[in-house]
Scaffold this motif. Structure first.
Motif, PDB file in Angstrom:
ATOM      1  N   ARG A   6       0.880  -1.252   0.090  1.00 42.09           N
ATOM      2  CA  ARG A   6      -0.043  -0.012   0.135  1.00 42.09           C
ATOM      3  C   ARG A   6       0.866   1.104   0.128  1.00 42.09           C
ATOM      4  O   ARG A   6       0.196   2.289   0.055  1.00 42.09           O
ATOM      5  N   TRP A   7       2.195   1.312  -0.031  1.00 34.53           N
ATOM      6  CA  TRP A   7       3.055   2.401  -0.291  1.00 34.53           C
ATOM      7  C   TRP A   7       2.842   2.848  -1.532  1.00 34.53           C
ATOM      8  O   TRP A   7       2.842   2.072  -2.516  1.00 34.53           O
ATOM      9  N   LEU A   8       2.640   4.139  -1.730  1.00 36.54           N
ATOM     10  CA  LEU A   8       2.884   4.654  -3.089  1.00 36.54           C
ATOM     11  C   LEU A   8       4.251   5.375  -3.505  1.00 36.54           C
ATOM     12  O   LEU A   8       5.219   5.439  -2.356  1.00 36.54           O
ATOM     13  N   GLN A   9       4.790   4.999  -4.755  1.00 39.50           N
ATOM     14  CA  GLN A   9       5.965   5.272  -5.187  1.00 39.50           C
ATOM     15  C   GLN A   9       6.158   6.232  -6.244  1.00 39.50           C
ATOM     16  O   GLN A   9       5.300   6.114  -7.323  1.00 39.50           O
ATOM     17  N   LYS A  10       6.786   7.354  -6.153  1.00 45.06           N
ATOM     18  CA  LYS A  10       7.073   8.503  -7.320  1.00 45.06           C
ATOM     19  C   LYS A  10       8.663   8.596  -7.587  1.00 45.06           C
ATOM     20  O   LYS A  10       9.233   8.781  -6.700  1.00 45.06           O
ATOM     21  N   ASP A  11       8.924   8.280  -8.864  1.00 46.04           N
ATOM     22  CA  ASP A  11      10.400   8.483  -9.061  1.00 46.04           C
ATOM     23  C   ASP A  11      10.589   9.499 -10.405  1.00 46.04           C
ATOM     24  O   ASP A  11       9.573   9.564 -11.099  1.00 46.04           O
ATOM     25  N   SER A  12      11.657  10.108 -10.156  1.00 49.79           N
ATOM     26  CA  SER A  12      12.069  11.238 -11.312  1.00 49.79           C
ATOM     27  C   SER A  12      13.707  10.715 -11.732  1.00 49.79           C
ATOM     28  O   SER A  12      14.366  10.469 -10.976  1.00 49.79           O
ATOM     29  N   PHE A  13      13.460  10.209 -13.088  1.00 48.09           N
ATOM     30  CA  PHE A  13      14.992   9.885 -13.672  1.00 48.09           C
ATOM     31  C   PHE A  13      15.314  11.039 -14.649  1.00 48.09           C
ATOM     32  O   PHE A  13      14.618  11.301 -15.434  1.00 48.09           O
ATOM     33  N   PRO A  14      16.590  11.256 -14.827  1.00 49.56           N
ATOM     34  CA  PRO A  14      17.220  12.272 -15.513  1.00 49.56           C
ATOM     35  C   PRO A  14      17.176  11.795 -16.930  1.00 49.56           C
ATOM     36  O   PRO A  14      17.713  12.656 -17.966  1.00 49.56           O
ATOM     37  N   GLU A  15      17.164  10.708 -17.319  1.00 56.46           N
ATOM     38  CA  GLU A  15      17.468  10.132 -18.476  1.00 56.46           C
ATOM     39  C   GLU A  15      16.593   8.930 -18.785  1.00 56.46           C
ATOM     40  O   GLU A  15      15.882   8.305 -17.665  1.00 56.46           O
ATOM     41  N   THR A 188      24.980   6.212  -8.291  1.00 53.82           N
ATOM     42  CA  THR A 188      23.829   6.812  -8.604  1.00 53.82           C
ATOM     43  C   THR A 188      22.951   6.597  -9.686  1.00 53.82           C
ATOM     44  O   THR A 188      21.979   6.727  -9.758  1.00 53.82           O
ATOM     45  N   GLY A 189      23.747   6.117 -10.728  1.00 52.41           N
ATOM     46  CA  GLY A 189      23.106   5.601 -11.915  1.00 52.41           C
ATOM     47  C   GLY A 189      23.340   6.853 -13.122  1.00 52.41           C
ATOM     48  O   GLY A 189      22.717   6.544 -14.347  1.00 52.41           O
ATOM     49  N   SER A 190      23.879   7.979 -12.624  1.00 59.19           N
ATOM     50  CA  SER A 190      23.972   9.168 -13.509  1.00 59.19           C
ATOM     51  C   SER A 190      25.363   9.665 -13.418  1.00 59.19           C
ATOM     52  O   SER A 190      26.071   9.603 -12.486  1.00 59.19           O
ATOM     53  N   THR A 191      25.866  10.391 -14.458  1.00 62.44           N
ATOM     54  CA  THR A 191      27.187  11.165 -14.310  1.00 62.44           C
ATOM     55  C   THR A 191      26.883  12.250 -13.245  1.00 62.44           C
ATOM     56  O   THR A 191      25.551  12.794 -13.130  1.00 62.44           O
ATOM     57  N   PRO A 192      28.033  12.920 -12.688  1.00 61.25           N
ATOM     58  CA  PRO A 192      27.942  14.199 -11.897  1.00 61.25           C
ATOM     59  C   PRO A 192      27.140  15.211 -12.728  1.00 61.25           C
ATOM     60  O   PRO A 192      26.351  16.105 -12.294  1.00 61.25           O
ATOM     61  N   LEU A 193      27.459  15.356 -14.009  1.00 62.47           N
ATOM     62  CA  LEU A 193      26.883  16.428 -14.979  1.00 62.47           C
ATOM     63  C   LEU A 193      25.565  16.056 -15.150  1.00 62.47           C
ATOM     64  O   LEU A 193      24.564  17.209 -15.211  1.00 62.47           O
ATOM     65  N   GLU A 194      25.073  14.950 -15.262  1.00 60.14           N
ATOM     66  CA  GLU A 194      23.374  14.582 -15.329  1.00 60.14           C
ATOM     67  C   GLU A 194      23.013  14.762 -14.338  1.00 60.14           C
ATOM     68  O   GLU A 194      21.688  15.153 -14.310  1.00 60.14           O
ATOM     69  N   TYR A 195      23.365  14.600 -13.021  1.00 61.25           N
ATOM     70  CA  TYR A 195      22.785  14.786 -11.844  1.00 61.25           C
ATOM     71  C   TYR A 195      22.532  16.214 -11.566  1.00 61.25           C
ATOM     72  O   TYR A 195      21.455  16.389 -11.277  1.00 61.25           O
ATOM     73  N   ARG A 196      23.574  16.967 -11.990  1.00 65.71           N
ATOM     74  CA  ARG A 196      23.452  18.670 -11.810  1.00 65.71           C
ATOM     75  C   ARG A 196      22.268  19.133 -12.615  1.00 65.71           C
ATOM     76  O   ARG A 196      21.574  20.084 -12.097  1.00 65.71           O
TER      77      ARG A 196
END
Length: 202
Positions: A6-15, A188-196
């Motif tokens: 019953r937990w809801l999940q929301k994610d945001s991915f840069p790519e 993190t799954g992303s490069t520092p530049l992608e994260y920024r």
């Protein structure tokens, strides 16, 4: 990450990202609640464990056969159970004072990280005992914890400053920018530049 029912999940991915969600059986969830954390707690799988799981899942899903459902179910259940066990152990009382000192030392160091022997000497225990109890209490090795601290520092610099990546890598304790970028993406799954960019574009 394991989320209780019953937990809801929301994610945001840069790519573009491959996202795998699996629902575990009611029987397993009941067992997990009996032996592990409470049903209202999420379980975060340690990076060292999730990296191995991702590799195993990718291999299994790329060449499926009749046994694949059974294999995949076993992988996921084992991972959640192990992570839940670590969380449950950490909930049983506070860590001893010497272990808290060792953790603080890893949080405060600048430059080259201390060795296991140096941390153990500061805490007043044997290096093997330190390594064993640190993993049991915190779910990772001292080295993995120190690396996670550096990644958290880098995330803060990436989102709160306009420093170039070379400066952030040095401020966060990495030997060079290439090492920083490889380690950051691994965790993190992303490069520092992608994260920024994912923050500046919001």
């Amino acid at each position: 990450m394991f989320l209780p029912p019953r937990w809801l999940q929301k994610d945001s991915f840069p790519e573009a990202t491959t996202f795998l969600a699996a629902e575990l059986s009611d029987q397993f969830l009941k067992l997990l609640q009996e032996v592990g954390p409470q049903s209202n707690e999420a379980i975060l799988v340690p990076a060292s464990q999730s990296l191995a799981l991702r590799s195993q899942l990718r291999t299994e899903l790329s060449r499926p056969d009749d046994f694949s459902p059974l294999v995949l179910e076993g992988m996921l259940m084992t991972t959640v159970a192990q992570a839940g066990r670590s969380l449950s152990r950490r909930h049983h009382g506070k860590p001893p004072a010497w272990l808290s000192r060792a953790k603080e030392l890893l949080q405060d160091f600048a430059g080259a990280p201390p060795s296991i022997e140096e941390i153990a000497h500061s805490a007043g225990v044997h290096p093997a005992h330190l390594s064993r109890e640190f993993r049991r209490q915190f779910g990772c090795t001292p080295g993995e914890y120190g690396r996670q601290i550096r990644i958290q520092q880098a995330k803060l610099h990436l989102t709160k400053t306009r420093w170039p990546l070379s400066q952030i890598s040095l401020q966060s304790g990495f030997s060079d920018q290439a090492h920083f970028s490889r380690t950051f993406k691994r965790y993190t799954g992303s490069t520092p530049l992608e994260y920024r960019r994912s923050f500046t574009s919001q």
